[in-house]
Motif scaffolding. Structure first.
Motif, PDB file in Angstrom:
ATOM      1  N   GLU A   1       0.716  -0.892   0.155  1.00 21.15           N
ATOM      2  CA  GLU A   1       0.052   0.186   0.342  1.00 21.15           C
ATOM      3  C   GLU A   1       0.810   0.861   0.053  1.00 21.15           C
ATOM      4  OE1 GLU A   1      -3.649   2.530   2.902  1.00 21.15           O
ATOM      5  OE2 GLU A   1      -3.299  -0.904   3.068  1.00 21.15           O
ATOM      6  N   VAL A   2       1.997   1.140   0.871  1.00 23.04           N
ATOM      7  CA  VAL A   2       2.360   2.146   1.218  1.00 23.04           C
ATOM      8  C   VAL A   2       3.773   2.737  -0.109  1.00 23.04           C
ATOM      9  CG1 VAL A   2       4.970   3.333   1.835  1.00 23.04           C
ATOM     10  CG2 VAL A   2       3.322   2.056   3.328  1.00 23.04           C
ATOM     11  N   VAL A   3       3.904   1.829  -0.775  1.00 23.65           N
ATOM     12  CA  VAL A   3       4.808   1.809  -2.066  1.00 23.65           C
ATOM     13  C   VAL A   3       3.639   1.796  -3.350  1.00 23.65           C
ATOM     14  CG1 VAL A   3       7.124   0.509  -0.882  1.00 23.65           C
ATOM     15  CG2 VAL A   3       5.450  -0.889  -2.156  1.00 23.65           C
ATOM     16  N   LYS A   4       3.222   1.634  -3.276  1.00 18.29           N
ATOM     17  CA  LYS A   4       2.065   2.025  -4.729  1.00 18.29           C
ATOM     18  C   LYS A   4       1.797   3.584  -4.529  1.00 18.29           C
ATOM     19  CE  LYS A   4      -0.192  -2.476  -5.513  1.00 18.29           C
ATOM     20  NZ  LYS A   4      -2.079  -2.991  -5.134  1.00 18.29           N
ATOM     21  N   ALA A   5       1.738   3.925  -3.557  1.00 21.36           N
ATOM     22  CA  ALA A   5       1.429   5.024  -3.217  1.00 21.36           C
ATOM     23  C   ALA A   5       2.579   6.276  -3.983  1.00 21.36           C
ATOM     24  CB  ALA A   5       1.246   6.154  -1.809  1.00 21.36           C
ATOM     25  N   THR A   6       3.926   5.377  -3.944  1.00 25.53           N
ATOM     26  CA  THR A   6       4.739   6.222  -4.568  1.00 25.53           C
ATOM     27  C   THR A   6       4.903   6.454  -6.092  1.00 25.53           C
ATOM     28  OG1 THR A   6       6.620   5.055  -4.725  1.00 25.53           O
ATOM     29  CG2 THR A   6       6.226   5.753  -2.837  1.00 25.53           C
ATOM     30  N   ASN A   7       4.078   5.750  -6.935  1.00 24.45           N
ATOM     31  CA  ASN A   7       4.060   5.801  -8.310  1.00 24.45           C
ATOM     32  C   ASN A   7       4.831   5.267  -8.284  1.00 24.45           C
ATOM     33  OD1 ASN A   7       0.332   6.497  -8.623  1.00 24.45           O
ATOM     34  ND2 ASN A   7       1.881   8.218  -7.906  1.00 24.45           N
ATOM     35  N   LYS A   8       5.982   4.304  -8.130  1.00 24.33           N
ATOM     36  CA  LYS A   8       7.129   4.295  -8.578  1.00 24.33           C
ATOM     37  C   LYS A   8       7.481   2.521  -8.758  1.00 24.33           C
ATOM     38  CE  LYS A   8       8.898   8.584  -7.873  1.00 24.33           C
ATOM     39  NZ  LYS A   8       9.422   9.464  -9.282  1.00 24.33           N
ATOM     40  N   PRO A   9       8.365   2.415 -10.171  1.00 26.89           N
ATOM     41  CA  PRO A   9       8.880   1.202 -10.257  1.00 26.89           C
ATOM     42  C   PRO A   9       8.549  -0.019  -9.008  1.00 26.89           C
ATOM     43  CG  PRO A   9       9.261   2.286 -12.262  1.00 26.89           C
ATOM     44  CD  PRO A   9       8.950   3.108 -10.659  1.00 26.89           C
ATOM     45  N   TYR A  10       7.796  -1.092  -8.091  1.00 25.02           N
ATOM     46  CA  TYR A  10       8.635  -1.808  -7.054  1.00 25.02           C
ATOM     47  C   TYR A  10       8.652  -3.119  -7.560  1.00 25.02           C
ATOM     48  CZ  TYR A  10       3.350  -2.127  -6.223  1.00 25.02           C
ATOM     49  OH  TYR A  10       2.208  -2.869  -6.131  1.00 25.02           O
ATOM     50  N   LYS A  11       9.275  -3.820  -6.749  1.00 27.22           N
ATOM     51  CA  LYS A  11       9.249  -5.406  -6.552  1.00 27.22           C
ATOM     52  C   LYS A  11       9.455  -5.700  -5.339  1.00 27.22           C
ATOM     53  CE  LYS A  11      11.557  -8.825  -9.340  1.00 27.22           C
ATOM     54  NZ  LYS A  11      12.620  -9.199 -10.175  1.00 27.22           N
ATOM     55  N   ILE A  12       7.898  -6.804  -4.519  1.00 24.58           N
ATOM     56  CA  ILE A  12       8.172  -7.044  -3.287  1.00 24.58           C
ATOM     57  C   ILE A  12       9.041  -8.354  -3.696  1.00 24.58           C
ATOM     58  CG2 ILE A  12       6.309  -8.109  -1.319  1.00 24.58           C
ATOM     59  CD1 ILE A  12       5.186  -5.459  -2.212  1.00 24.58           C
ATOM     60  N   PHE A  13      10.001  -9.135  -2.745  1.00 28.68           N
ATOM     61  CA  PHE A  13      10.412 -10.693  -2.540  1.00 28.68           C
ATOM     62  C   PHE A  13       9.516 -10.795  -0.970  1.00 28.68           C
ATOM     63  CE2 PHE A  13      13.596  -8.014  -4.550  1.00 28.68           C
ATOM     64  CZ  PHE A  13      13.474  -8.223  -5.460  1.00 28.68           C
ATOM     65  N   GLU A  14       9.426 -11.921  -1.087  1.00 30.88           N
ATOM     66  CA  GLU A  14       8.130 -12.908  -0.171  1.00 30.88           C
ATOM     67  C   GLU A  14       9.542 -13.535   0.275  1.00 30.88           C
ATOM     68  OE1 GLU A  14       4.217 -13.632   0.625  1.00 30.88           O
ATOM     69  OE2 GLU A  14       3.843 -13.062  -1.395  1.00 30.88           O
ATOM     70  N   LEU A  15       9.876 -13.809   1.534  1.00 30.68           N
ATOM     71  CA  LEU A  15      11.022 -14.313   1.969  1.00 30.68           C
ATOM     72  C   LEU A  15       9.910 -15.438   3.213  1.00 30.68           C
ATOM     73  CD1 LEU A  15      13.944 -12.043   2.769  1.00 30.68           C
ATOM     74  CD2 LEU A  15      13.543 -12.858   0.424  1.00 30.68           C
TER      75      LEU A  15
END
Length: 359
Positions: A345-359
């Motif tokens: 939710e937080v990173v979506k608000a940046t409108n920047k490309p992102y990647k999430i790694f689930e460990l």
């Protein structure tokens, strides 16, 4: 500059792990104990050839293994660069850039500038002066190679002077001429260190104060006060005045290795008078000011690591950091968090490309 790939072999809890990163925002999510902070520490290793969290290098080798390897591939403006840091039990740590082994790790510092914000930063407030000196030295060293060399030289001579004082005590002897040689060398290096710390803080403190005002909505006035014996007298006079005490203690009790930073809020020490929220804001402002300073000096955006950051901040502070990301103030960002939904939710608000790694 950004980190494209990271490979871990027998590093902390990882047997073997490979990552390909997004050039803007990368998030590591999962329960406590799965290794999110360890990935951030591996990235820190690539910049500093040491752990941010554990000074004993051999303890970063996975249990029951003999070695670890951390390898990173960086995309630079005109080329790709590879960094490999490895350690085998019983051997010296090895650091290579583009296949070439460094003779001195100090030559690598500042090549891939990096800033980390972590719950461990609280040590800056609660621990002794050595932690705060290391902070100052780390910031200056990332953009001033000669400062780091002065520091290394000073510490080497300091160790020699301390050994000589112990030798005098053990053998009930004294040689003023021999001691004077060390005093003069420490004066040369120490005076330069003091001068550069002073200049650094003159530039750094206004940046820090501005960061804090934004984070705290101008609620309090904060300050960093430089504490040094050299503010009142020179090094050679200090050695003269402390000679008998040094002989009795068998170590050097004066010099720039005793410098400190006092953290103040509304004129009082933040350690005693700052609330938890004020202390958190103070530390985040300190680290963001470090980011600003290095970015200006090196003319490159340092990589920024945010360890467990959203767990420690209220919504206002989180919104402030997101605002900074939106303003393109940051380059590549790495975030660790226990809550995937919150992070996304937080990173979506940046409108920047992102990647999430689930460990």
């Amino acid at each position: 500059m950004h980190l494209q790939k990271l490979s871990l072999l027998n590093f902390k809890n990882f047997e073997t792990q490979n990552f390909c990163f997004q050039e803007k925002i990368n998030c590591f999510v999962g329960n406590n104990g799965v290794g999110k902070t360890n990935v951030l520490d591996a990235i820190y290793y690539l910049s500093f050839a040491k752990s941010y969290f554990n000074p004993v290098a051999s303890q970063n080798i996975k249990h029951n293994e003999d070695f670890f390897v951390v390898e990173g591939e960086y995309k630079m403006p005109e080329k790709t660069e590879t960094v490999v840091c490895s350690l085998k039990r019983g051997s010296k740590k090895v650091l290579k850039r583009n296949g070439k082994v460094y003779e001195k790790f100090s030559e690598h510092i500042g090549y891939f500038p990096l800033v980390i914000i972590s719950p461990a930063d609280r040590d800056l407030i609660v621990e002794g002066s050595d932690v705060r000196r290391k902070f100052i030295d780390s910031v200056i060293s990332q953009s001033d190679k000669s400062y780091l060399q002065y520091l290394l030289n000073y510490n080497k001579v300091l160790a020699q002077r301390n050994s000589l004082l112990k030798y005098f005590a053990a053998n009930r002897t004294f040689d003023a001429i021999n001691l004077k040689v060390y005093n003069e060398q420490l004066n040369t290096y120490g005076s330069e260190i003091f001068k550069r710390r002073n200049l650094f803080l003159e530039a750094f403190i206004p940046i820090f104060e501005k960061r804090y005002q934004v984070i705290s909505n101008n609620n309090e006035k904060v300050n960093l006060a430089y504490k040094s014996q050299l503010l009142n007298t020179d090094m050679l006079s200090l050695f003269e005045q402390s000679l008998e005490r040094d002989r009795m203690l068998q170590y050097t009790s004066v010099g720039v290795h005793k410098d400190d930073l006092q953290f103040e809020i509304d004129g009082y020490p933040i350690k005693k008078f700052g609330s938890q929220g004020q202390q958190k804001s103070f530390l985040i402002a300190l680290k963001l000011a470090q980011f600003d300073f290095i970015k200006k000096q090196a003319n490159v955006k340092p990589i920024l690591l945010l360890d467990d950051i959203f767990d420690k901040l209220d919504d206002t502070r989180v919104a402030q950091i997101i605002h900074l990301v939106n303003n393109n103030e940051f380059g590549q960002l790495f975030i660790s968090d226990t809550h995937k939904e919150r992070t996304e939710e937080v990173v979506k608000a940046t409108n920047k490309p992102y990647k999430i790694f689930e460990l």
